[in-house]
Design a protein around this motif. Structure first.
Motif, PDB file in Angstrom:
ATOM      1  N   THR A 124      12.769   4.442   5.292  1.00 53.39           N
ATOM      2  CA  THR A 124      11.513   4.138   4.622  1.00 53.39           C
ATOM      3  C   THR A 124      10.482   3.695   5.646  1.00 53.39           C
ATOM      4  OG1 THR A 124      12.240   1.876   4.132  1.00 53.39           O
ATOM      5  CG2 THR A 124      12.613   3.548   2.450  1.00 53.39           C
ATOM      6  N   LEU A 125       9.216   3.883   5.299  1.00 50.77           N
ATOM      7  CA  LEU A 125       8.137   3.676   6.255  1.00 50.77           C
ATOM      8  C   LEU A 125       7.795   2.216   6.503  1.00 50.77           C
ATOM      9  CD1 LEU A 125       5.625   6.442   5.096  1.00 50.77           C
ATOM     10  CD2 LEU A 125       7.326   6.574   6.920  1.00 50.77           C
TER      11      LEU A 125
ATOM     12  N   ASN B  54       3.617   4.737   0.956  1.00 48.86           N
ATOM     13  CA  ASN B  54       4.986   4.291   1.149  1.00 48.86           C
ATOM     14  C   ASN B  54       5.887   4.650  -0.033  1.00 48.86           C
ATOM     15  OD1 ASN B  54       3.945   3.232   3.498  1.00 48.86           O
ATOM     16  ND2 ASN B  54       4.916   1.219   3.252  1.00 48.86           N
TER      17      ASN B  54
ATOM     18  N   ASN C 172       6.914   7.917   0.707  1.00 49.01           N
ATOM     19  CA  ASN C 172       7.477   8.005   2.050  1.00 49.01           C
ATOM     20  C   ASN C 172       6.806   9.107   2.870  1.00 49.01           C
ATOM     21  OD1 ASN C 172       9.401   6.075   2.958  1.00 49.01           O
ATOM     22  ND2 ASN C 172      10.805   7.729   3.521  1.00 49.01           N
TER      23      ASN C 172
END
Length: 123
Positions: free
Chosen positions: A28-29, A74, A77
């Motif tokens: 995940t970012l 986010n 993603n």
């Protein structure tokens, strides 16, 4: 498995716009900095933008400042690069790169890399 997949490249006339996407999987970012780089034939890879993982700080070199905008979603993603007022000198393969931690990726840092998407600016 960690993957970054770029999309959105193509042929555009000078002055036109493109929006590139970098879809991340396997992580995940939130805790990564994501950068966009480009490389033209015979030239070294150069960074054109960076965005932080959580607070969304952004950075640009003078060559693209005011024309390119990096953003992230986010929840999806995905990181985007909106490119406006494109010039022939913007022609290159564009890559996204992910670096964990508090620092933007550089050309020589230990990053995850996508395979790139071709952007050609020509009349």
């Amino acid at each position: 498995q960690v993957q970054l997949v770029e999309s959105g490249g193509g042929l555009v006339q000078p002055g036109g716009s493109l929006r590139l996407s970098c879809a991340a999987s396997g992580f995940t970012l939130d805790y990564y900095h994501i950068g966009w780089f480009r490389q033209a034939p015979g030239k070294e890879r150069e960074g054109v933008s960076c965005i932080s993982g959580s607070k969304g700080y952004t950075f640009y070199p003078d060559s693209v400042k005011g024309r390119f905008t990096i953003s992230r979603d986010n929840a999806k993603n995905t990181v985007y690069l909106q490119m406006n007022s494109l010039k022939p000198d913007d022609t290159a393969v564009y890559y996204c790169a992910a670096r964990p931690g508090i620092t933007c990726p550089t050309r020589d840092s230990n990053n995850y890399w996508g395979q790139g998407t071709q952007v050609t600016v020509s009349s």
